[in-house]
Design a protein around this motif. Sequence first.
Motif, PDB file in Angstrom:
ATOM      1  N   GLU A 163       0.836  -1.204   0.000  1.00 53.16           N
ATOM      2  CA  GLU A 163       0.000   0.000   0.000  1.00 53.16           C
ATOM      3  C   GLU A 163       0.873   1.256   0.000  1.00 53.16           C
ATOM      4  O   GLU A 163       0.585   2.228  -0.715  1.00 53.16           O
ATOM      5  N   ALA A 164       1.945   1.238   0.772  1.00 48.07           N
ATOM      6  CA  ALA A 164       2.840   2.394   0.810  1.00 48.07           C
ATOM      7  C   ALA A 164       3.508   2.620  -0.541  1.00 48.07           C
ATOM      8  O   ALA A 164       3.649   3.767  -1.001  1.00 48.07           O
ATOM      9  N   LEU A 165       3.919   1.547  -1.195  1.00 54.00           N
ATOM     10  CA  LEU A 165       4.573   1.684  -2.494  1.00 54.00           C
ATOM     11  C   LEU A 165       3.596   2.145  -3.572  1.00 54.00           C
ATOM     12  O   LEU A 165       3.960   2.921  -4.468  1.00 54.00           O
ATOM     13  N   LEU A 166       2.350   1.696  -3.503  1.00 51.16           N
ATOM     14  CA  LEU A 166       1.332   2.166  -4.447  1.00 51.16           C
ATOM     15  C   LEU A 166       1.138   3.666  -4.301  1.00 51.16           C
ATOM     16  O   LEU A 166       1.106   4.405  -5.300  1.00 51.16           O
ATOM     17  N   HIS A 167       1.021   4.131  -3.078  1.00 48.03           N
ATOM     18  CA  HIS A 167       0.805   5.564  -2.868  1.00 48.03           C
ATOM     19  C   HIS A 167       2.075   6.362  -3.158  1.00 48.03           C
ATOM     20  O   HIS A 167       1.989   7.528  -3.570  1.00 48.03           O
ATOM     21  N   GLY A 168       3.244   5.735  -2.988  1.00 48.79           N
ATOM     22  CA  GLY A 168       4.470   6.396  -3.408  1.00 48.79           C
ATOM     23  C   GLY A 168       4.491   6.616  -4.909  1.00 48.79           C
ATOM     24  O   GLY A 168       4.898   7.679  -5.401  1.00 48.79           O
ATOM     25  N   SER A 169       4.048   5.607  -5.665  1.00 43.07           N
ATOM     26  CA  SER A 169       3.966   5.723  -7.114  1.00 43.07           C
ATOM     27  C   SER A 169       2.946   6.792  -7.508  1.00 43.07           C
ATOM     28  O   SER A 169       3.193   7.609  -8.403  1.00 43.07           O
ATOM     29  N   LEU A 170       1.820   6.809  -6.838  1.00 39.26           N
ATOM     30  CA  LEU A 170       0.774   7.778  -7.137  1.00 39.26           C
ATOM     31  C   LEU A 170       1.259   9.205  -6.897  1.00 39.26           C
ATOM     32  O   LEU A 170       1.207  10.062  -7.781  1.00 39.26           O
ATOM     33  N   TRP A 171       1.750   9.468  -5.685  1.00 37.00           N
ATOM     34  CA  TRP A 171       2.132  10.835  -5.335  1.00 37.00           C
ATOM     35  C   TRP A 171       3.471  11.235  -5.947  1.00 37.00           C
ATOM     36  O   TRP A 171       3.801  12.425  -6.016  1.00 37.00           O
ATOM     37  N   GLY A 172       4.234  10.257  -6.426  1.00 38.85           N
ATOM     38  CA  GLY A 172       5.430  10.600  -7.173  1.00 38.85           C
ATOM     39  C   GLY A 172       5.117  11.398  -8.417  1.00 38.85           C
ATOM     40  O   GLY A 172       5.977  12.094  -8.961  1.00 38.85           O
ATOM     41  N   ASN A 173       3.881  11.355  -8.874  1.00 44.37           N
ATOM     42  CA  ASN A 173       3.460  12.097 -10.053  1.00 44.37           C
ATOM     43  C   ASN A 173       3.527  13.614  -9.835  1.00 44.37           C
ATOM     44  O   ASN A 173       3.472  14.383 -10.787  1.00 44.37           O
ATOM     45  N   ARG A 174       3.673  14.045  -8.573  1.00 50.25           N
ATOM     46  CA  ARG A 174       3.894  15.476  -8.325  1.00 50.25           C
ATOM     47  C   ARG A 174       5.276  15.919  -8.791  1.00 50.25           C
ATOM     48  O   ARG A 174       5.518  17.118  -8.993  1.00 50.25           O
ATOM     49  N   SER A 200      -8.633   1.600  -5.296  1.00 45.11           N
ATOM     50  CA  SER A 200      -7.449   0.781  -5.021  1.00 45.11           C
ATOM     51  C   SER A 200      -7.808  -0.660  -4.675  1.00 45.11           C
ATOM     52  O   SER A 200      -7.045  -1.584  -4.997  1.00 45.11           O
ATOM     53  N   ALA A 201      -8.971  -0.885  -4.062  1.00 42.78           N
ATOM     54  CA  ALA A 201      -9.356  -2.267  -3.750  1.00 42.78           C
ATOM     55  C   ALA A 201      -9.531  -3.079  -5.033  1.00 42.78           C
ATOM     56  O   ALA A 201      -9.118  -4.244  -5.111  1.00 42.78           O
ATOM     57  N   VAL A 202     -10.127  -2.468  -6.040  1.00 44.95           N
ATOM     58  CA  VAL A 202     -10.295  -3.146  -7.327  1.00 44.95           C
ATOM     59  C   VAL A 202      -8.929  -3.364  -7.987  1.00 44.95           C
ATOM     60  O   VAL A 202      -8.661  -4.417  -8.571  1.00 44.95           O
ATOM     61  N   LEU A 203      -8.058  -2.360  -7.854  1.00 42.32           N
ATOM     62  CA  LEU A 203      -6.720  -2.481  -8.411  1.00 42.32           C
ATOM     63  C   LEU A 203      -5.989  -3.691  -7.835  1.00 42.32           C
ATOM     64  O   LEU A 203      -5.422  -4.504  -8.579  1.00 42.32           O
ATOM     65  N   TRP A 204      -6.009  -3.837  -6.511  1.00 43.36           N
ATOM     66  CA  TRP A 204      -5.308  -4.957  -5.883  1.00 43.36           C
ATOM     67  C   TRP A 204      -5.918  -6.294  -6.264  1.00 43.36           C
ATOM     68  O   TRP A 204      -5.208  -7.288  -6.434  1.00 43.36           O
ATOM     69  N   SER A 205      -7.235  -6.325  -6.439  1.00 40.16           N
ATOM     70  CA  SER A 205      -7.874  -7.593  -6.829  1.00 40.16           C
ATOM     71  C   SER A 205      -7.408  -8.030  -8.212  1.00 40.16           C
ATOM     72  O   SER A 205      -7.278  -9.232  -8.479  1.00 40.16           O
ATOM     73  N   LEU A 206      -7.128  -7.075  -9.098  1.00 38.44           N
ATOM     74  CA  LEU A 206      -6.655  -7.412 -10.442  1.00 38.44           C
ATOM     75  C   LEU A 206      -5.174  -7.797 -10.438  1.00 38.44           C
ATOM     76  O   LEU A 206      -4.721  -8.585 -11.275  1.00 38.44           O
ATOM     77  N   PHE A 353     -11.010   0.816 -24.286  1.00 42.44           N
ATOM     78  CA  PHE A 353      -9.679   0.298 -23.989  1.00 42.44           C
ATOM     79  C   PHE A 353      -9.712  -1.224 -24.062  1.00 42.44           C
ATOM     80  O   PHE A 353     -10.643  -1.867 -23.579  1.00 42.44           O
ATOM     81  N   PRO A 354      -8.671  -1.850 -24.640  1.00 43.34           N
ATOM     82  CA  PRO A 354      -8.759  -3.275 -24.963  1.00 43.34           C
ATOM     83  C   PRO A 354      -8.654  -4.235 -23.791  1.00 43.34           C
ATOM     84  O   PRO A 354      -8.762  -5.448 -23.999  1.00 43.34           O
ATOM     85  N   GLY A 355      -8.451  -3.761 -22.584  1.00 47.12           N
ATOM     86  CA  GLY A 355      -8.362  -4.636 -21.417  1.00 47.12           C
ATOM     87  C   GLY A 355      -8.571  -3.833 -20.153  1.00 47.12           C
ATOM     88  O   GLY A 355      -8.800  -2.620 -20.204  1.00 47.12           O
ATOM     89  N   PRO A 356      -8.503  -4.470 -18.990  1.00 49.12           N
ATOM     90  CA  PRO A 356      -8.633  -3.748 -17.722  1.00 49.12           C
ATOM     91  C   PRO A 356      -7.591  -2.631 -17.635  1.00 49.12           C
ATOM     92  O   PRO A 356      -6.421  -2.824 -17.996  1.00 49.12           O
ATOM     93  N   VAL A 357      -8.026  -1.462 -17.153  1.00 51.99           N
ATOM     94  CA  VAL A 357      -7.142  -0.308 -17.146  1.00 51.99           C
ATOM     95  C   VAL A 357      -7.310   0.474 -15.852  1.00 51.99           C
ATOM     96  O   VAL A 357      -8.419   0.563 -15.301  1.00 51.99           O
ATOM     97  N   ALA A 358      -6.198   1.021 -15.363  1.00 56.49           N
ATOM     98  CA  ALA A 358      -6.205   1.836 -14.158  1.00 56.49           C
ATOM     99  C   ALA A 358      -5.442   3.122 -14.428  1.00 56.49           C
ATOM    100  O   ALA A 358      -4.478   3.147 -15.208  1.00 56.49           O
ATOM    101  N   ALA A 359      -5.857   4.196 -13.772  1.00 59.99           N
ATOM    102  CA  ALA A 359      -5.172   5.484 -13.859  1.00 59.99           C
ATOM    103  C   ALA A 359      -4.705   5.885 -12.469  1.00 59.99           C
ATOM    104  O   ALA A 359      -5.492   5.878 -11.521  1.00 59.99           O
TER     105      ALA A 359
END
Length: 400
Positions: A163-174, A200-206, A353-359
Amino acid sequence: MPHTPPEPSVPSPPGSAPVLLADEPGSFPYSVLAERHPAIVGQVREAFPYGPDQQRALDALLENCTKGVIEPLPAGASGRDLWAAWGMAEHTGRSWFDIPWLWSESWFYRRLLDAVGYFGPGPWQGMDPFRPFKLAELESAETDEELAALDDFADRPVEEQAEALLHGSLWGNRADLGFRLSDGDAEARAAVPALVADDSAVLWSLLDGADTLCLVADNAGRELVPDLLLIAHLLAQGRVRRAVLHVKPHPYYVSDATTADVVDALRRLTRARGAAAAYGRELWSAMADGRLTVRAHAFSCAPLPYEAMPDDLRAELADATLTILKGDLNYRRLVGDRRWPPTTPFAEVTAYFPGPVAALRTLKSDVITGLTPATEAALVAAEGQRWRTGGTHALIQVRP
Protein backbone atom coordinates in the motif's frame (compact mmCIF):
# COMPACT_ATOMS: atom_id res chain seq x y z
CA MET A 1 9.24 -1.30 -33.60
CA PRO A 2 6.89 -2.11 -36.51
CA HIS A 3 3.57 -0.38 -36.25
CA THR A 4 0.56 0.73 -38.22
CA PRO A 5 0.15 4.53 -38.06
CA PRO A 6 -3.20 5.55 -36.60
CA GLU A 7 -5.80 7.55 -38.44
CA PRO A 8 -5.34 11.31 -38.08
CA SER A 9 -8.40 11.77 -35.92
CA VAL A 10 -10.91 9.81 -33.89
CA PRO A 11 -14.68 10.20 -34.33
CA SER A 12 -16.28 11.83 -31.33
CA PRO A 13 -18.51 9.44 -29.39
CA PRO A 14 -22.18 10.39 -29.09
CA GLY A 15 -22.71 13.00 -26.40
CA SER A 16 -18.98 13.66 -26.02
CA ALA A 17 -17.64 16.89 -24.56
CA PRO A 18 -15.76 19.58 -26.51
CA VAL A 19 -12.06 18.99 -27.17
CA LEU A 20 -9.81 21.25 -25.10
CA LEU A 21 -8.25 24.14 -27.00
CA ALA A 22 -5.84 26.82 -25.74
CA ASP A 23 -7.65 29.78 -27.31
CA GLU A 24 -9.09 31.29 -24.13
CA PRO A 25 -6.74 33.81 -22.44
CA GLY A 26 -6.48 33.09 -18.73
CA SER A 27 -7.27 29.40 -19.15
CA PHE A 28 -4.85 26.69 -18.05
CA PRO A 29 -4.17 25.45 -21.61
CA TYR A 30 -3.51 29.03 -22.75
CA SER A 31 -1.00 29.55 -19.94
CA VAL A 32 0.89 26.40 -20.96
CA LEU A 33 1.35 27.61 -24.55
CA ALA A 34 1.91 31.28 -23.70
CA GLU A 35 4.06 30.90 -20.56
CA ARG A 36 5.26 27.34 -19.89
CA HIS A 37 6.61 26.66 -23.36
CA PRO A 38 8.67 29.88 -23.57
CA ALA A 39 10.04 29.11 -20.08
CA ILE A 40 11.08 25.64 -21.25
CA VAL A 41 12.87 27.10 -24.28
CA GLY A 42 14.79 29.38 -21.91
CA GLN A 43 15.69 26.54 -19.55
CA VAL A 44 16.94 24.33 -22.37
CA ARG A 45 18.96 27.19 -23.85
CA GLU A 46 20.69 27.77 -20.51
CA ALA A 47 21.38 24.08 -19.87
CA PHE A 48 23.59 23.48 -22.93
CA PRO A 49 26.30 25.44 -24.78
CA TYR A 50 24.39 25.26 -28.04
CA GLY A 51 26.00 26.81 -31.10
CA PRO A 52 24.63 29.55 -33.37
CA ASP A 53 22.52 27.14 -35.44
CA GLN A 54 20.69 25.80 -32.39
CA GLN A 55 20.35 29.29 -30.90
CA ARG A 56 18.73 30.60 -34.08
CA ALA A 57 16.44 27.58 -34.25
CA LEU A 58 15.35 28.10 -30.64
CA ASP A 59 14.64 31.77 -31.37
CA ALA A 60 12.53 30.73 -34.35
CA LEU A 61 10.63 28.17 -32.29
CA LEU A 62 9.92 30.72 -29.57
CA GLU A 63 8.56 33.16 -32.13
CA ASN A 64 6.54 30.50 -33.94
CA CYS A 65 4.96 28.81 -30.92
CA THR A 66 3.71 32.08 -29.42
CA LYS A 67 2.81 34.14 -32.49
CA GLY A 68 2.96 31.89 -35.55
CA VAL A 69 1.09 29.02 -37.13
CA ILE A 70 1.74 25.29 -37.47
CA GLU A 71 4.30 24.66 -40.20
CA PRO A 72 4.78 21.13 -41.59
CA LEU A 73 7.91 19.09 -41.00
CA PRO A 74 10.29 19.32 -43.97
CA ALA A 75 10.61 16.43 -46.38
CA GLY A 76 12.86 13.74 -44.99
CA ALA A 77 12.39 14.82 -41.37
CA SER A 78 12.45 12.03 -38.79
CA GLY A 79 8.96 10.68 -38.18
CA ARG A 80 7.33 12.81 -40.84
CA ASP A 81 5.15 9.92 -42.01
CA LEU A 82 3.85 9.43 -38.49
CA TRP A 83 3.03 13.11 -38.01
CA ALA A 84 1.31 13.11 -41.39
CA ALA A 85 -0.88 10.25 -40.14
CA TRP A 86 -1.42 12.07 -36.84
CA GLY A 87 -3.00 15.15 -38.45
CA MET A 88 -0.17 17.47 -39.51
CA ALA A 89 -1.84 18.58 -42.75
CA GLU A 90 -5.13 19.17 -40.94
CA HIS A 91 -3.48 21.69 -38.58
CA THR A 92 -0.95 23.30 -40.94
CA GLY A 93 -1.49 27.05 -41.24
CA ARG A 94 -3.54 27.31 -38.04
CA SER A 95 -2.56 29.05 -34.83
CA TRP A 96 -1.11 26.85 -32.09
CA PHE A 97 -3.86 28.19 -29.87
CA ASP A 98 -6.74 27.21 -32.17
CA ILE A 99 -6.07 23.48 -32.52
CA PRO A 100 -6.52 20.71 -29.92
CA TRP A 101 -4.34 21.51 -26.92
CA LEU A 102 -3.01 17.95 -26.75
CA TRP A 103 -1.82 18.24 -30.35
CA SER A 104 -0.15 21.63 -29.99
CA GLU A 105 1.62 20.60 -26.76
CA SER A 106 3.03 17.47 -28.39
CA TRP A 107 4.02 19.44 -31.48
CA PHE A 108 6.01 21.87 -29.32
CA TYR A 109 8.20 19.08 -27.96
CA ARG A 110 8.70 17.60 -31.43
CA ARG A 111 9.82 20.96 -32.80
CA LEU A 112 12.05 21.61 -29.78
CA LEU A 113 13.95 18.40 -30.52
CA ASP A 114 14.38 19.59 -34.12
CA ALA A 115 15.70 22.95 -32.92
CA VAL A 116 18.45 21.42 -30.76
CA GLY A 117 19.50 18.88 -33.40
CA TYR A 118 18.27 15.80 -31.57
CA PHE A 119 17.34 13.89 -34.71
CA GLY A 120 20.61 14.85 -36.42
CA PRO A 121 22.74 14.21 -38.27
CA GLY A 122 25.34 16.11 -36.31
CA PRO A 123 27.12 16.23 -32.97
CA TRP A 124 23.93 16.92 -30.98
CA GLN A 125 22.12 13.89 -32.37
CA GLY A 126 20.47 11.89 -29.60
CA MET A 127 21.35 14.42 -26.88
CA ASP A 128 18.39 14.69 -24.49
CA PRO A 129 17.83 18.44 -23.93
CA PHE A 130 16.17 17.68 -20.60
CA ARG A 131 18.85 15.33 -19.25
CA PRO A 132 20.51 17.86 -16.87
CA PHE A 133 17.16 18.47 -15.15
CA LYS A 134 16.41 14.76 -14.87
CA LEU A 135 19.82 13.89 -13.44
CA ALA A 136 19.75 16.77 -10.96
CA GLU A 137 16.44 15.49 -9.61
CA LEU A 138 17.65 11.90 -9.46
CA GLU A 139 20.72 12.98 -7.42
CA SER A 140 18.81 15.40 -5.18
CA ALA A 141 18.60 15.33 -1.41
CA GLU A 142 14.87 14.65 -1.74
CA THR A 143 15.62 11.43 -3.63
CA ASP A 144 18.13 10.44 -0.95
CA GLU A 145 15.50 10.93 1.74
CA GLU A 146 12.86 8.98 -0.14
CA LEU A 147 15.19 6.04 -0.70
CA ALA A 148 16.37 6.05 2.92
CA ALA A 149 12.74 5.91 4.03
CA LEU A 150 12.46 2.44 2.47
CA ASP A 151 14.49 1.06 5.39
CA ASP A 152 11.87 2.28 7.87
CA PHE A 153 9.16 -0.10 6.73
CA ALA A 154 11.24 -3.05 5.52
CA ASP A 155 10.01 -5.18 8.44
CA ARG A 156 6.37 -4.17 8.21
CA PRO A 157 3.66 -6.52 6.89
CA VAL A 158 3.81 -7.14 3.17
CA GLU A 159 0.36 -5.67 2.56
CA GLU A 160 1.35 -2.47 4.36
CA GLN A 161 4.48 -2.24 2.23
CA ALA A 162 2.46 -2.75 -0.92
CA GLU A 163 0.00 0.00 0.00
CA ALA A 164 2.84 2.39 0.81
CA LEU A 165 4.57 1.68 -2.49
CA LEU A 166 1.33 2.17 -4.45
CA HIS A 167 0.81 5.56 -2.87
CA GLY A 168 4.47 6.40 -3.41
CA SER A 169 3.97 5.72 -7.11
CA LEU A 170 0.77 7.78 -7.14
CA TRP A 171 2.13 10.83 -5.33
CA GLY A 172 5.43 10.60 -7.17
CA ASN A 173 3.46 12.10 -10.05
CA ARG A 174 3.89 15.48 -8.33
CA ALA A 175 7.57 15.29 -9.37
CA ASP A 176 6.87 16.79 -12.79
CA LEU A 177 9.62 19.09 -14.07
CA GLY A 178 7.49 20.70 -16.77
CA PHE A 179 4.74 21.44 -14.27
CA ARG A 180 7.19 22.96 -11.80
CA LEU A 181 8.80 25.15 -14.47
CA SER A 182 5.52 27.04 -14.84
CA ASP A 183 4.49 26.76 -11.18
CA GLY A 184 7.47 27.10 -8.88
CA ASP A 185 5.34 26.70 -5.76
CA ALA A 186 3.78 23.44 -6.87
CA GLU A 187 5.66 21.06 -4.57
CA ALA A 188 5.47 23.49 -1.65
CA ARG A 189 1.70 23.19 -1.58
CA ALA A 190 0.59 20.43 0.72
CA ALA A 191 -0.95 17.38 -0.92
CA VAL A 192 -4.47 16.44 0.16
CA PRO A 193 -4.22 12.80 1.32
CA ALA A 194 -7.88 11.96 0.68
CA LEU A 195 -8.19 10.85 -2.94
CA VAL A 196 -10.93 12.36 -5.08
CA ALA A 197 -11.56 8.82 -6.38
CA ASP A 198 -10.13 5.62 -4.92
CA ASP A 199 -10.55 2.26 -6.65
CA SER A 200 -7.45 0.78 -5.02
CA ALA A 201 -9.36 -2.27 -3.75
CA VAL A 202 -10.29 -3.15 -7.33
CA LEU A 203 -6.72 -2.48 -8.41
CA TRP A 204 -5.31 -4.96 -5.88
CA SER A 205 -7.87 -7.59 -6.83
CA LEU A 206 -6.65 -7.41 -10.44
CA LEU A 207 -2.98 -7.51 -9.44
CA ASP A 208 -3.24 -10.59 -7.24
CA GLY A 209 -1.82 -13.42 -9.32
CA ALA A 210 -1.67 -11.29 -12.48
CA ASP A 211 0.14 -12.78 -15.42
CA THR A 212 1.21 -9.51 -17.05
CA LEU A 213 1.18 -5.96 -15.72
CA CYS A 214 1.73 -3.14 -18.19
CA LEU A 215 2.75 0.12 -16.56
CA VAL A 216 2.78 3.14 -18.84
CA ALA A 217 5.27 5.48 -17.22
CA ASP A 218 5.06 9.24 -17.04
CA ASN A 219 7.98 11.18 -15.55
CA ALA A 220 11.59 10.15 -15.00
CA GLY A 221 13.52 10.77 -11.78
CA ARG A 222 11.51 10.98 -8.58
CA GLU A 223 8.39 9.56 -10.20
CA LEU A 224 10.00 6.73 -12.13
CA VAL A 225 11.89 5.50 -9.05
CA PRO A 226 8.71 4.78 -7.03
CA ASP A 227 7.14 3.21 -10.13
CA LEU A 228 10.10 0.84 -10.32
CA LEU A 229 9.92 0.15 -6.58
CA LEU A 230 6.27 -0.86 -6.93
CA ILE A 231 7.12 -3.17 -9.84
CA ALA A 232 10.00 -4.71 -7.87
CA HIS A 233 7.72 -5.44 -4.92
CA LEU A 234 5.02 -7.01 -7.10
CA LEU A 235 7.56 -9.24 -8.84
CA ALA A 236 9.39 -10.23 -5.66
CA GLN A 237 6.15 -11.13 -3.89
CA GLY A 238 4.85 -13.10 -6.86
CA ARG A 239 1.77 -10.92 -7.22
CA VAL A 240 2.55 -10.50 -10.92
CA ARG A 241 4.47 -12.93 -13.11
CA ARG A 242 5.95 -10.33 -15.43
CA ALA A 243 5.85 -6.57 -15.94
CA VAL A 244 6.15 -4.44 -19.06
CA LEU A 245 7.23 -0.83 -18.60
CA HIS A 246 6.20 1.49 -21.42
CA VAL A 247 8.36 4.60 -21.85
CA LYS A 248 8.83 7.26 -24.53
CA PRO A 249 11.00 6.53 -27.59
CA HIS A 250 12.56 10.00 -27.34
CA PRO A 251 12.52 12.96 -24.91
CA TYR A 252 9.06 14.41 -24.41
CA TYR A 253 7.24 16.80 -22.07
CA VAL A 254 10.49 17.76 -20.25
CA SER A 255 10.66 14.89 -17.78
CA ASP A 256 8.86 12.01 -19.49
CA ALA A 257 10.79 8.77 -19.05
CA THR A 258 12.86 7.16 -21.81
CA THR A 259 14.86 3.93 -21.74
CA ALA A 260 17.97 5.93 -20.78
CA ASP A 261 16.05 7.30 -17.78
CA VAL A 262 15.11 3.77 -16.72
CA VAL A 263 18.78 2.78 -16.78
CA ASP A 264 19.74 5.90 -14.81
CA ALA A 265 17.08 5.11 -12.20
CA LEU A 266 18.22 1.49 -11.89
CA ARG A 267 21.82 2.57 -11.45
CA ARG A 268 20.70 5.07 -8.81
CA LEU A 269 18.94 2.30 -6.89
CA THR A 270 21.70 -0.27 -7.14
CA ARG A 271 24.31 2.11 -5.76
CA ALA A 272 22.07 3.17 -2.87
CA ARG A 273 22.22 1.59 0.56
CA GLY A 274 19.89 -0.72 2.43
CA ALA A 275 16.47 -1.64 1.10
CA ALA A 276 16.78 0.63 -1.94
CA ALA A 277 19.77 -1.34 -3.21
CA ALA A 278 17.91 -4.62 -2.71
CA TYR A 279 15.05 -3.30 -4.82
CA GLY A 280 17.57 -2.22 -7.44
CA ARG A 281 19.17 -5.66 -7.58
CA GLU A 282 15.72 -7.27 -7.90
CA LEU A 283 14.89 -5.04 -10.85
CA TRP A 284 18.28 -5.56 -12.50
CA SER A 285 17.81 -9.32 -12.24
CA ALA A 286 14.25 -9.07 -13.53
CA MET A 287 15.45 -7.17 -16.60
CA ALA A 288 18.10 -9.83 -17.24
CA ASP A 289 15.72 -12.79 -17.03
CA GLY A 290 12.78 -11.15 -18.83
CA ARG A 291 10.38 -10.71 -15.93
CA LEU A 292 10.66 -6.96 -16.54
CA THR A 293 10.83 -5.63 -20.08
CA VAL A 294 10.84 -2.11 -21.49
CA ARG A 295 8.81 -0.93 -24.48
CA ALA A 296 9.14 2.36 -26.36
CA HIS A 297 6.34 2.43 -28.91
CA ALA A 298 6.15 5.37 -31.35
CA PHE A 299 2.52 6.01 -30.34
CA SER A 300 3.71 6.95 -26.85
CA CYS A 301 4.66 10.33 -28.34
CA ALA A 302 1.54 10.72 -30.49
CA PRO A 303 -0.62 13.86 -30.08
CA LEU A 304 -3.75 11.69 -29.98
CA PRO A 305 -5.91 9.92 -27.39
CA TYR A 306 -5.36 6.23 -26.74
CA GLU A 307 -8.61 5.52 -28.56
CA ALA A 308 -6.56 6.04 -31.75
CA MET A 309 -3.88 3.51 -30.79
CA PRO A 310 -2.60 1.31 -33.63
CA ASP A 311 -3.48 -2.37 -33.85
CA ASP A 312 -0.16 -3.75 -32.61
CA LEU A 313 -0.28 -1.70 -29.41
CA ARG A 314 -3.96 -2.53 -28.93
CA ALA A 315 -3.17 -6.25 -29.19
CA GLU A 316 -0.33 -5.96 -26.67
CA LEU A 317 -2.47 -4.15 -24.11
CA ALA A 318 -5.34 -6.56 -24.71
CA ASP A 319 -3.07 -9.39 -23.55
CA ALA A 320 -2.20 -7.66 -20.28
CA THR A 321 -3.99 -8.62 -17.08
CA LEU A 322 -3.98 -4.93 -16.19
CA THR A 323 -2.58 -1.74 -17.72
CA ILE A 324 -1.73 1.08 -15.31
CA LEU A 325 -1.36 4.52 -16.85
CA LYS A 326 0.62 6.98 -14.78
CA GLY A 327 0.24 10.72 -14.71
CA ASP A 328 -1.71 13.61 -16.07
CA LEU A 329 -0.84 13.41 -19.77
CA ASN A 330 -1.63 9.70 -19.92
CA TYR A 331 -4.94 10.40 -18.20
CA ARG A 332 -5.80 13.07 -20.75
CA ARG A 333 -5.00 10.62 -23.54
CA LEU A 334 -6.94 7.83 -21.82
CA VAL A 335 -10.25 9.65 -21.35
CA GLY A 336 -9.85 12.05 -24.26
CA ASP A 337 -8.66 15.63 -23.74
CA ARG A 338 -12.16 17.03 -23.42
CA ARG A 339 -14.24 19.24 -21.15
CA TRP A 340 -16.07 16.33 -19.59
CA PRO A 341 -18.50 17.03 -16.76
CA PRO A 342 -16.55 15.71 -13.73
CA THR A 343 -19.29 13.20 -12.95
CA THR A 344 -18.99 11.51 -16.37
CA PRO A 345 -18.39 7.82 -15.55
CA PHE A 346 -14.75 6.78 -15.93
CA ALA A 347 -15.86 3.36 -17.19
CA GLU A 348 -17.91 5.00 -19.93
CA VAL A 349 -15.08 7.07 -21.42
CA THR A 350 -12.58 4.18 -21.21
CA ALA A 351 -14.93 1.51 -22.58
CA TYR A 352 -12.88 1.37 -25.81
CA PHE A 353 -9.68 0.30 -23.99
CA PRO A 354 -8.76 -3.28 -24.96
CA GLY A 355 -8.36 -4.64 -21.42
CA PRO A 356 -8.63 -3.75 -17.72
CA VAL A 357 -7.14 -0.31 -17.15
CA ALA A 358 -6.20 1.84 -14.16
CA ALA A 359 -5.17 5.48 -13.86
CA LEU A 360 -2.83 6.78 -11.15
CA ARG A 361 -2.68 10.56 -11.38
CA THR A 362 -2.26 13.80 -9.51
CA LEU A 363 -4.51 16.50 -10.92
CA LYS A 364 -2.54 19.03 -13.00
CA SER A 365 -4.96 19.86 -15.83
CA ASP A 366 -8.67 20.54 -16.27
CA VAL A 367 -9.66 17.07 -17.51
CA ILE A 368 -11.44 14.89 -14.93
CA THR A 369 -14.06 12.13 -14.96
CA GLY A 370 -15.51 9.66 -12.50
CA LEU A 371 -16.25 11.92 -9.53
CA THR A 372 -19.37 11.64 -7.42
CA PRO A 373 -21.60 14.74 -7.34
CA ALA A 374 -20.84 15.14 -3.63
CA THR A 375 -17.08 15.04 -4.20
CA GLU A 376 -17.23 17.59 -7.00
CA ALA A 377 -19.44 19.90 -4.96
CA ALA A 378 -17.11 19.72 -1.95
CA LEU A 379 -14.03 20.47 -4.07
CA VAL A 380 -15.66 23.44 -5.78
CA ALA A 381 -16.95 24.82 -2.48
CA ALA A 382 -13.49 24.60 -0.94
CA GLU A 383 -11.29 25.71 -3.84
CA GLY A 384 -13.33 26.95 -6.78
CA GLN A 385 -11.71 25.28 -9.80
CA ARG A 386 -8.11 25.35 -8.49
CA TRP A 387 -8.37 21.71 -7.39
CA ARG A 388 -8.24 20.65 -11.04
CA THR A 389 -4.77 22.00 -11.82
CA GLY A 390 -2.81 22.58 -8.60
CA GLY A 391 -1.28 19.11 -8.20
CA THR A 392 -2.56 18.78 -4.63
CA HIS A 393 -5.26 16.18 -5.33
CA ALA A 394 -4.92 12.67 -6.71
CA LEU A 395 -6.95 9.68 -7.84
CA ILE A 396 -6.85 5.97 -8.45
CA GLN A 397 -9.47 4.94 -10.99
CA VAL A 398 -9.99 1.44 -12.40
CA ARG A 399 -12.15 -0.01 -15.15
CA PRO A 400 -11.96 -3.81 -14.72
